[in-house]
Write a protein that holds these residues in place. Structure first.
Motif, PDB file in Angstrom:
ATOM      1  N   GLY A 157      10.797 -48.254 -24.754  1.00 18.51           N
ATOM      2  CA  GLY A 157      10.060 -46.999 -24.709  1.00 18.51           C
ATOM      3  C   GLY A 157      10.541 -46.133 -23.569  1.00 18.51           C
ATOM      4  O   GLY A 157      11.682 -46.274 -23.101  1.00 18.51           O
ATOM      5  N   PRO A 158       9.686 -45.257 -23.066  1.00  8.24           N
ATOM      6  CA  PRO A 158      10.132 -44.272 -22.065  1.00  8.24           C
ATOM      7  C   PRO A 158      10.514 -44.862 -20.710  1.00  8.24           C
ATOM      8  O   PRO A 158      11.185 -44.197 -19.922  1.00  8.24           O
ATOM      9  N   LEU A 159      10.103 -46.107 -20.426  1.00  7.66           N
ATOM     10  CA  LEU A 159      10.411 -46.685 -19.122  1.00  7.66           C
ATOM     11  C   LEU A 159      11.660 -47.551 -19.137  1.00  7.66           C
ATOM     12  O   LEU A 159      11.995 -48.183 -18.128  1.00  7.66           O
ATOM     13  N   SER A 160      12.374 -47.586 -20.257  1.00  7.64           N
ATOM     14  CA  SER A 160      13.596 -48.371 -20.320  1.00  7.64           C
ATOM     15  C   SER A 160      14.644 -47.638 -21.137  1.00  7.64           C
ATOM     16  O   SER A 160      14.310 -46.799 -21.987  1.00  7.64           O
ATOM     17  N   SER A 161      15.900 -47.969 -20.905  1.00  8.62           N
ATOM     18  CA  SER A 161      16.994 -47.295 -21.601  1.00  8.62           C
ATOM     19  C   SER A 161      18.265 -48.107 -21.402  1.00  8.62           C
ATOM     20  O   SER A 161      18.291 -49.088 -20.646  1.00  8.62           O
ATOM     21  N   ARG A 171      17.041 -36.949 -12.037  1.00  8.25           N
ATOM     22  CA  ARG A 171      15.621 -37.215 -12.319  1.00  8.25           C
ATOM     23  C   ARG A 171      15.154 -38.549 -11.745  1.00  8.25           C
ATOM     24  O   ARG A 171      13.960 -38.816 -11.676  1.00  8.25           O
ATOM     25  N   PHE A 172      16.097 -39.389 -11.340  1.00 14.23           N
ATOM     26  CA  PHE A 172      15.714 -40.685 -10.766  1.00 14.23           C
ATOM     27  C   PHE A 172      15.529 -40.617  -9.253  1.00 14.23           C
ATOM     28  O   PHE A 172      15.197 -41.626  -8.634  1.00 14.23           O
ATOM     29  N   LEU A 178      15.407 -50.372 -11.715  1.00 13.34           N
ATOM     30  CA  LEU A 178      16.052 -51.669 -11.884  1.00 13.34           C
ATOM     31  C   LEU A 178      17.210 -51.509 -12.854  1.00 13.34           C
ATOM     32  O   LEU A 178      17.031 -51.030 -13.982  1.00 13.34           O
ATOM     33  N   VAL A 179      18.399 -51.900 -12.426  1.00  9.15           N
ATOM     34  CA  VAL A 179      19.580 -51.886 -13.276  1.00  9.15           C
ATOM     35  C   VAL A 179      19.953 -53.331 -13.578  1.00  9.15           C
ATOM     36  O   VAL A 179      20.130 -54.135 -12.668  1.00  9.15           O
ATOM     37  N   ALA A 313       9.505 -51.859 -11.737  1.00  9.82           N
ATOM     38  CA  ALA A 313      10.259 -50.626 -11.537  1.00  9.82           C
ATOM     39  C   ALA A 313       9.658 -49.500 -12.354  1.00  9.82           C
ATOM     40  O   ALA A 313       8.976 -49.734 -13.366  1.00  9.82           O
ATOM     41  N   GLU A 314       9.926 -48.281 -11.900  1.00  9.10           N
ATOM     42  CA  GLU A 314       9.493 -47.111 -12.665  1.00  9.10           C
ATOM     43  C   GLU A 314      10.405 -46.858 -13.850  1.00  9.10           C
ATOM     44  O   GLU A 314      10.017 -46.162 -14.787  1.00  9.10           O
ATOM     45  N   HIS A 315      11.612 -47.422 -13.797  1.00 10.91           N
ATOM     46  CA  HIS A 315      12.514 -47.335 -14.948  1.00 10.91           C
ATOM     47  C   HIS A 315      13.482 -48.506 -14.897  1.00 10.91           C
ATOM     48  O   HIS A 315      13.923 -48.913 -13.817  1.00 10.91           O
TER      49      HIS A 315
END
Length: 410
Positions: A157-161, A171-172, A178-179, A313-315
């Motif tokens: 969803g919006p918190l992962s990619s 934007r980060f 977290l990578v 993490a936020e993303h």
């Protein structure tokens, strides 16, 4: 409306544009679909530099015209054959300029559906126009093949990619990111996000980050022990460059193994200082699960010592690479997918890039299991364009395209 062409190329990256330039010089009728250098301009992080050297970062015209060096000279940009990293923007802009020079007929509409019936291919474009073609070359690049581990499904969803989803990184800024992945994509994007003010953690399976070495003067002995080629240094890489047809003759399992293992995703040396100074790196970790915790995504890792740790993490960015799977090419019809002979979901190709469907060809990364690791890199577009354009010219189809009554009335 229905249009007819001899050869249709789907994709306008280094492979599609280089092949189109060769076919145009050969006088063959060709139409090319897609936006120029789209993955390079939208699916790679701004500020990145290429791992390939300048001499190995050309698009390919049959007469050797308009190299990256030529482009840089015209625009007053720094260039060296080796030892000076090529910025992503320079390479992307060069590719667009190459397209304007040699592939002006590029149609920037997307192909929505590719089908095959009665010996004729039909391409439905995004505005529903139909184009009929005698032969089709798929040069779709890697964007459709990104791979995200199923352990991350719970935070989809919006918190992962995936790392391929990002170009602009501003934007980060100020966010906890977290990578996942310690290869070139993961370390590269982590360093670039850190430079833009993000607070980055990298989690990697291996116990060390295997950075590429920075350029240095090479002695004669160095050159003998590890000769330089378009894929870097070493005899194995040189063999991949000079003998792709020998590679083609090797057993299938061996070929697939070499493509998986040779030239792994080692991070570039240009990312090292920023990552070692400002990025938290967790080594020897494997994903064991994920969950949502309020407004944060949480990923749990199993460490080599048997303990677990969870990072919130936020993303979360999965820099987890790519896996060829022709089913992921959304424009292929069910009929074409049923007609394709596959091995590990990659196409089984003839010596001239032809699939099991007559007249349908695949080039680029999706052809690497047949012709070797060189086709995972832009450098392989030279060999590909020369070989395939010669074959298409030699086997030009001297017949009309069959048009169904429905399409004729359209």
């Amino acid at each position: 409306m229905t249009a007819i062409t001899d050869i249709a190329i789907i994709g306008a990256g280094p492979y599609g544009l280089s092949l189109a330039a060769h076919l145009s010089v050969a006088g063959l009728g060709v139409r090319v679909f897609g936006q120029p250098m789209h993955t390079w301009r939208t699916g790679m992080p701004e500020g990145m530099v290429l791992k390939s050297e300048g001499f190995a970062s050309n698009l390919w015209h049959p007469e050797g015209a308009f190299t990256l060096q030529d482009y840089c000279a015209q625009h007053g940009l720094p260039y060296k054959h080796s030892g000076l990293p090529v910025p992503l923007k320079t390479f992307s802009d060069y590719g667009v300029a190459f397209q304007k020079h040699f592939v002006p007929m590029l149609d920037q509409r997307w192909v929505k559906t590719l089908d095959f019936a009665g010996g004729t291919f039909s391409l439905q474009l995004d505005d529903d126009e139909i184009v009929l073609a005698k032969r089709v070359v798929i040069a779709a690049g890697i964007r459709s093949f990104y791979d995200i581990p199923p352990e991350l499904d719970a935070i989809a969803g919006p918190l992962s990619s995936h790392s391929a989803d990002h170009h602009a990184l501003s934007r980060f800024s100020g966010k906890q990111v977290l990578v996942i992945g310690g290869g070139a994509s993961g370390i590269g994007i982590a360093g670039l996000m850190s430079e833009r003010g993000a607070h980055v953690t990298v989690a990697a399976r291996k116990n060390r980050v295997a950075y590429c070495d920075p350029p240095r003067p090479r002695s004669l002995l160095d050159k003998l022990q590890a000769p330089e080629s378009g894929l870097g240094t070493g005899w194995r890489s040189l063999a991949c460059v000079v003998a792709p047809m020998v590679f083609y003759q090797m057993p299938q399992d061996f070929r697939h193994l070499v493509v998986r293992k040779h030239l792994g995703p080692a991070p570039g040396w240009t990312s090292r200082d920023e990552v070692e100074r400002n990025v938290r790196v967790m080594l020897g970790t494997r994903i064991s699960g994920s969950s949502m915790r309020g407004d944060l995504a949480a990923v749990t890792f199993l460490k080599d010592d048997g303990t677990e740790t969870t990072v919130e993490a936020e993303h979360v960015i999965a820099a987890t690479g790519y896996k060829i799977d022709m089913r992921r090419l959304h424009f292929l019809s069910d009929g074409i997918l049923r007609g394709l002979d596959l091995a590990d979901q990659s196409p089984i190709l003839s010596r001239h890039f032809e699939t099991s469907i007559p007249g349908l060809f695949v080039i680029g990364t999706a052809a690497a299991n047949s012709f070797g690791p060189m086709l995972r890199f832009a450098y392989g577009a030279g060999f590909t364009s020369r070989r395939l354009s010669q074959f298409l010219r030699r086997t030009a189809i001297r017949r009309s395209v069959a048009v169904s009554p429905e399409l004729a009335a359209a």
